[in-house]
Design an enzyme around this catalytic site. Structure first.
Site, PDB file in Angstrom:
ATOM      1  N   HIS A  18       0.842  -1.204   0.000  1.00 59.21           N
ATOM      2  CA  HIS A  18       0.000   0.000   0.000  1.00 59.21           C
ATOM      3  C   HIS A  18       0.876   1.252   0.000  1.00 59.21           C
ATOM      4  O   HIS A  18       0.597   2.225  -0.708  1.00 59.21           O
ATOM      5  CB  HIS A  18      -0.879   0.058   1.253  1.00 59.21           C
ATOM      6  CG  HIS A  18      -1.877  -1.053   1.390  1.00 59.21           C
ATOM      7  ND1 HIS A  18      -2.011  -1.808   2.527  1.00 59.21           N
ATOM      8  CD2 HIS A  18      -2.806  -1.516   0.526  1.00 59.21           C
ATOM      9  CE1 HIS A  18      -2.987  -2.683   2.366  1.00 59.21           C
ATOM     10  NE2 HIS A  18      -3.485  -2.539   1.163  1.00 59.21           N
ATOM     11  N   LYS A  42     -15.758  -8.934  10.190  1.00 61.62           N
ATOM     12  CA  LYS A  42     -16.129  -9.361  11.542  1.00 61.62           C
ATOM     13  C   LYS A  42     -14.926  -9.702  12.413  1.00 61.62           C
ATOM     14  O   LYS A  42     -15.025  -9.721  13.629  1.00 61.62           O
ATOM     15  CB  LYS A  42     -17.070 -10.575  11.468  1.00 61.62           C
ATOM     16  CG  LYS A  42     -18.443 -10.192  10.947  1.00 61.62           C
ATOM     17  CD  LYS A  42     -19.467 -11.272  11.284  1.00 61.62           C
ATOM     18  CE  LYS A  42     -20.847 -10.917  10.772  1.00 61.62           C
ATOM     19  NZ  LYS A  42     -20.947 -10.961   9.283  1.00 61.62           N
ATOM     20  N   ARG A  96      -2.029  -5.936  -8.592  1.00 61.35           N
ATOM     21  CA  ARG A  96      -0.945  -6.884  -8.335  1.00 61.35           C
ATOM     22  C   ARG A  96      -0.862  -7.985  -9.371  1.00 61.35           C
ATOM     23  O   ARG A  96       0.207  -8.495  -9.674  1.00 61.35           O
ATOM     24  CB  ARG A  96      -1.131  -7.534  -6.957  1.00 61.35           C
ATOM     25  CG  ARG A  96      -0.794  -6.619  -5.821  1.00 61.35           C
ATOM     26  CD  ARG A  96      -1.300  -7.172  -4.515  1.00 61.35           C
ATOM     27  NE  ARG A  96      -2.750  -7.069  -4.452  1.00 61.35           N
ATOM     28  CZ  ARG A  96      -3.463  -7.305  -3.367  1.00 61.35           C
ATOM     29  NH1 ARG A  96      -2.868  -7.694  -2.264  1.00 61.35           N
ATOM     30  NH2 ARG A  96      -4.773  -7.174  -3.386  1.00 61.35           N
ATOM     31  N   SER A 134      -2.649  -7.999   2.607  1.00 61.50           N
ATOM     32  CA  SER A 134      -3.056  -7.825   4.007  1.00 61.50           C
ATOM     33  C   SER A 134      -3.690  -9.102   4.558  1.00 61.50           C
ATOM     34  O   SER A 134      -3.454  -9.466   5.709  1.00 61.50           O
ATOM     35  CB  SER A 134      -4.088  -6.700   4.130  1.00 61.50           C
ATOM     36  OG  SER A 134      -3.501  -5.467   3.884  1.00 61.50           O
TER      37      SER A 134
HETATM   38  P1  ADP Z   1      -9.470  -4.375   0.216  1.00 61.67           P
HETATM   39  O1  ADP Z   1     -10.292  -3.227  -0.314  1.00 61.67           O
HETATM   40  O2  ADP Z   1      -9.610  -5.656  -0.551  1.00 61.67           O
HETATM   41  O3  ADP Z   1      -9.466  -4.536   1.681  1.00 61.67           O
HETATM   42  P2  ADP Z   1      -6.766  -3.538   0.505  1.00 61.67           P
HETATM   43  O4  ADP Z   1      -7.037  -2.686   1.668  1.00 61.67           O
HETATM   44  O5  ADP Z   1      -5.851  -4.666   0.740  1.00 61.67           O
HETATM   45  O6  ADP Z   1      -8.048  -3.965  -0.224  1.00 61.67           O
HETATM   46  O7  ADP Z   1      -6.143  -2.717  -0.695  1.00 61.67           O
HETATM   47  C1  ADP Z   1      -6.649  -1.540  -1.247  1.00 61.67           C
HETATM   48  C2  ADP Z   1      -5.982  -1.270  -2.584  1.00 61.67           C
HETATM   49  O8  ADP Z   1      -4.579  -1.490  -2.512  1.00 61.67           O
HETATM   50  C3  ADP Z   1      -6.449  -2.154  -3.743  1.00 61.67           C
HETATM   51  O9  ADP Z   1      -6.452  -1.380  -4.924  1.00 61.67           O
HETATM   52  C4  ADP Z   1      -5.385  -3.224  -3.829  1.00 61.67           C
HETATM   53  O10 ADP Z   1      -5.278  -3.792  -5.115  1.00 61.67           O
HETATM   54  C5  ADP Z   1      -4.164  -2.412  -3.499  1.00 61.67           C
HETATM   55  N1  ADP Z   1      -3.062  -3.229  -2.974  1.00 61.67           N
HETATM   56  C6  ADP Z   1      -3.100  -4.058  -1.906  1.00 61.67           C
HETATM   57  N2  ADP Z   1      -1.898  -4.640  -1.704  1.00 61.67           N
HETATM   58  C7  ADP Z   1      -1.085  -4.156  -2.673  1.00 61.67           C
HETATM   59  C8  ADP Z   1       0.297  -4.392  -3.023  1.00 61.67           C
HETATM   60  N3  ADP Z   1       1.059  -5.252  -2.350  1.00 61.67           N
HETATM   61  N4  ADP Z   1       0.818  -3.716  -4.073  1.00 61.67           N
HETATM   62  C9  ADP Z   1       0.029  -2.859  -4.788  1.00 61.67           C
HETATM   63  N5  ADP Z   1      -1.276  -2.605  -4.519  1.00 61.67           N
HETATM   64  C10 ADP Z   1      -1.819  -3.240  -3.483  1.00 61.67           C
END
Ligand code: ADP
Length: 165
Positions: A18, A42, A96, A134
């Site tokens: 992120h 949850k 990704r 995550s």
């Molecule tokens: P979610 O909405 O599924 O909970 P996340 O909080 O993990 O998603 O991620 C939010 C955004 O960050 C999404 O666009 C996801 O594709 C992107 N993202 C998550 N991990 C990575 C990563 N390792 N590299 C690049 N983008 C990522």
């Protein structure tokens, strides 16, 4: 005119993946609003307050280094509504792999139908961090594994504290 971008996610926890997207987003927009959602999960690893504090700390350092404006907000509803409330013209997403691509393409189509004019901009994940997820970090942490390669130190420490609760 200053361009505002909105980057939404659960950030449970915020990862180096992120943060790579956030850092690169600062090269594209003047102001970045990070929307911390996922209140419907949850079994979160970290509370919303913990996630926000960690995003503020880690993304805040990147914003400062880039001389850009950052806001972190909680949102409960649709990302398009939260983005519009924040005056964002662009939704930022990270890609990704093919699975992200299929899902994100569909979501961007639905979002642009709901909010015409709000553009989705995809940033390709960097090779160094593109495998980080995550949800896998959550599983590893719950099984007692070492997650320090995937998250900043502050996040690893917060997760260690949450495991002792
Ligand atoms: P979610 O909405 O599924 O909970 P996340 O909080 O993990 O998603 O991620 C939010 C955004 O960050 C999404 O666009 C996801 O594709 C992107 N993202 C998550 N991990 C990575 C990563 N390792 N590299 C690049 N983008 C990522």
């Amino acid at each position: 005119m200053a361009l505002t971008g909105f980057y939404a996610g659960s950030f449970d926890p915020v990862t180096k993946g992120h943060l790579d997207i956030i850092d690169r987003a600062f090269t594209l927009v003047d102001r970045l609003v990070i929307g911390v959602g996922g209140h419907h999960d949850k079994s979160p690893l970290l509370s919303a307050d913990e996630r926000i504090a960690l995003v503020e700390k880690e993304a805040g350092a990147l914003a400062q280094a880039r001389g850009r404006e950052l806001a972190v907000t909680v949102f409960d509803g649709l990302a398009v509504d939260a983005a519009r409330e924040q005056g964002a013209a662009v939704l930022l997403r990270g890609l990704r792999n093919g699975r992200d691509f299929d899902y994100e393409m569909q979501m961007s189509g639905m979002n642009s139908a709901m909010a015409p004019g709000l553009e989705t901009v995809f940033l390709a994940a960097s090779p160094e961090t593109g495998f980080i997820s995550s949800s896998l970090i959550k599983q590893i942490a719950r099984l007692g594994g070492d997650i320090s390669a995937f998250v900043p130190e502050s996040v690893a420490a917060a997760i260690a504290r949450s495991m002792r609760r």
